[in-house]
Design an enzyme around this catalytic site. Structure first.
Site, PDB file in Angstrom:
ATOM      1  N   THR A 264       0.854  -1.189   0.000  1.00 26.70           N
ATOM      2  CA  THR A 264       0.000   0.000   0.000  1.00 26.70           C
ATOM      3  C   THR A 264       0.887   1.235   0.000  1.00 26.70           C
ATOM      4  O   THR A 264       1.900   1.293   0.701  1.00 26.70           O
ATOM      5  CB  THR A 264      -0.943   0.017   1.224  1.00 26.70           C
ATOM      6  OG1 THR A 264      -1.831  -1.108   1.117  1.00 26.70           O
ATOM      7  CG2 THR A 264      -1.785   1.277   1.271  1.00 26.70           C
ATOM      8  N   PHE A 266       1.158   5.284   0.634  1.00 24.01           N
ATOM      9  CA  PHE A 266       0.532   6.335   1.433  1.00 24.01           C
ATOM     10  C   PHE A 266       1.056   7.695   0.983  1.00 24.01           C
ATOM     11  O   PHE A 266       2.223   7.814   0.595  1.00 24.01           O
ATOM     12  CB  PHE A 266       0.886   6.168   2.916  1.00 24.01           C
ATOM     13  CG  PHE A 266       0.296   4.930   3.539  1.00 24.01           C
ATOM     14  CD1 PHE A 266      -0.856   5.000   4.303  1.00 24.01           C
ATOM     15  CD2 PHE A 266       0.899   3.688   3.369  1.00 24.01           C
ATOM     16  CE1 PHE A 266      -1.400   3.862   4.881  1.00 24.01           C
ATOM     17  CE2 PHE A 266       0.359   2.543   3.931  1.00 24.01           C
ATOM     18  CZ  PHE A 266      -0.796   2.632   4.688  1.00 24.01           C
TER      19      PHE A 266
END
Ligand SMILES: O=C(O)C(=O)C[C@]1(C(=O)O)C=C[C@@H](O)C=C1
Length: 368
Positions: A264, A266
Site C-alpha cells: 500500500t 501512502f
C-alpha cells in the site's frame, strides 16, 4: 544448544565490552548531531521557516546509503537515519501527525515509518477526519493510503485531494500482510469477520475458500475490527500482527491476503498555509489532478507535452467527476520537480490543454 546459565564465555564478554564502548561513542556523536539540529532549529525560527524538510531528509538517507561500506545492510540504513532525524527534529519542534487509528493500523505504521517515532500521534476515526484535522491545523501532517497493489486506488483519499486545500509533501509505501486474528485459538465457531473494506477485498479469495459462510462486516479500520474481536469470541478480525498483540488476539492464519506481495502506498499531506512545497531533492514525483473537455483526442493532446519534453508519467488513474455526463478526473504522477525547466514547461503546456488543473504536490520519491 549452549547453556545460558553457565559462566559467560570470555570471548563473548570481551566483544560485548567493545560494543558498550562503541555505543557510548555513538551516543556522544548522536548528541553532537542533536545539538547541531537544535542550532539549525534556531536559525529556522529566526528566518520564520519550517522544521520538517522532506527533501533534506531524503538527501541525507540517499547520501548515507551511498557511502555505507557495510556490513550494515543498505535497507537498514534508511530506518536508522529516519529515527535519528526524527529525534533531532523533535528537538526543533513537535511534529503532530494524523492518520487512521486506533493504535495498530497500517496507517500508523506508515506514519511512524515516514516520520520516525519521535512524533505526536493523532489517531483519527476516518480518512475524512485525517483531512479535517490537518486542514484545521490541529495536526501538522496527515498520512493517508492512496493505492494498493491488489485493490487499486483508495477512492475516498483521491476524492478528498480534490475537495480540500491540502497538498502532498511525501510518500511512503508498506508491505501489507493481513492476518486472521481471534480471541479463541481456532477457526471453528467464527460467525463474522470484521475489517476495513479494503482489507476484506484484499483477502476475498482466502475468505471464500476458508470461511465461505461467514459474514464479512466492514468496519472503520482493521484495528477497530481487532478491538471488536477482543470483546466477542464469535468475531474474527483481519489486521496486522501489531494490532493482534495490541488487543491480545491469537494469530489464527498468517498472510491471508490474495497477493503475496501486497503493498500500500501512502501520501503525506499538509496545509499550504503552514508548509511550503518541498524543494527538489533530485529524485522527485509531482502529482496532479486534471480534467479535459469531452472531445475526441483530448486526453491524448493533454499528454503530448510530457512526451515532447521527456517527462515520464508513472501513474494515470481516472475517477468519475460525478457530473452524470461520463466526465472524469485524471490523477497523474510525473517524475521530476517543477524547479526543473523541462518539467515546468511540460506542466505549463499540459495545463493549457486542460479544462481543470490542480497541482496536488511535489515531493521526494520514497527512499527505503
Ligand atoms: O537540515 C535541517 O534542516 C534540519 O533541521 C536537520 C534535520 C536532521 O536531523 O538532519 C532535521 C529535520 C529536518 O527535517 C531535516 C534534517
Amino acid at each position: 544448544m549452549a547453556d545460558l546459565s553457565a559462566a559467560p564465555n570470555p570471548e563473548l564478554l570481551a566483544l560485548r565490552t567493545q560494543i558498550d564502548a562503541v555505543d557510548r561513542e555513538l551516543l556522544a556523536l548522536l548528541n553532537r548531531r542533536a545539538r547541531l539540529a537544535q542550532e539549525v532549529g534556531e536559525v529556522k525560527k529566526k528566518e520564520g521557516s519550517v522544521a520538517f524538510r522532506p527533501e533534506r531528509e531524503a538527501q541525507v538517507i540517499d547520501g548515507m546509503k551511498a557511502v555505507n561500506p557495510g556490513p550494515l545492510l543498505a535497507e537498514s540504513v534508511a530506518p536508522i537515519w529516519r529515527e535519528i532525524m526524527s529525534a533531532c527534529r523533535a528537538l526543533e519542534t513537535p511534529t503532530r501527525v494524523a492518520y487512521l487509528g486506533p493504535a495498530g493500523t497500517f496507517s500508523e505504521e506508515a506514519a511512524l515509518g515516514f516520520f520516525g517515532s519521535s512524533i505526536v500521534k493523532i489517531p483519527c476515526a476516518s480518512f475524512d477526519e485525517v483531512f479535517h484535522v490537518t486542514t484545521s491545523g490541529a495536526a501538522d501532517f496527515g498520512v493517508v493510503p492512496v493505492e494498493n497493489s491488489t485493490e487499486g486506488v483508495v477512492t475516498r483519499s483521491l476524492d478528498l485531494f480534490l475537495t480540500t486545500p491540502l497538498f502532498i509533501i511525501g510518500e511512503t509505501s508498506l508491505f501489507v500482510q493481513h492476518n486472521l486474528l481471534r480471541k479463541e485459538n481456532s477457526l471453528a465457531g467464527i460467525e463474522t469477520v470484521c475489517a476495513h473494506p479494503q482489507a476484506l477485498a484484499q483477502c476475498h479469495g482466502w475468505l471464500g475458500t476458508h470461511l465461505p459462510n461467514v459474514e464479512r462486516r466492514p468496519v472503520a479500520s482493521n484495528a477497530e475490527g481487532a478491538r471488536l474481536a477482543a470483546a466477542d469470541p464469535k468475531l474474527a478480525a483481519i489486521a496486522s500482527a501489531r494490532a493482534g498483540s495490541e488487543f491480545g488476539l491469537h494469530l489464527i492464519a498468517p498472510a491471508i491476503q490474495d497477493e503475496a506481495n501486497n503493498r500500500t502506498r501512502f501520501a503525506v499531506v499538509t496545509h499550504p498555509g503552514r508548509h511550503p512545497q518541498p524543494r527538489a531533492s533530485g529524485h522527485d514525483c509531482t502529482s496532479l489532478v486534471v480534467s479535459v473537455s469531452n472531445r475526441p483526442g483530448a486526453v491524448h493532446d493533454m499528454l503530448v507535452p510530457l512526451k515532447q519534453h521527456g517527462v515520464s508519467m508513472t501513474r494515470f488513474e481516472s475517477r468519475p467527476a460525478r457530473s452524470g455526463q461520463w466526465e472524469y478526473y485524471f490523477y497523474i504522477d510525473l517524475q521530476g520537480h517543477p524547479d526543473q525547466p523541462h518539467v515546468a514547461t511540460a506542466l505549463r503546456e499540459l495545463r493549457e490543454a486542460c479544462a481543470f488543473f490542480k497541482l496536488l504536490g511535489t515531493y521526494p520519491i520514497d527512499v527505503h
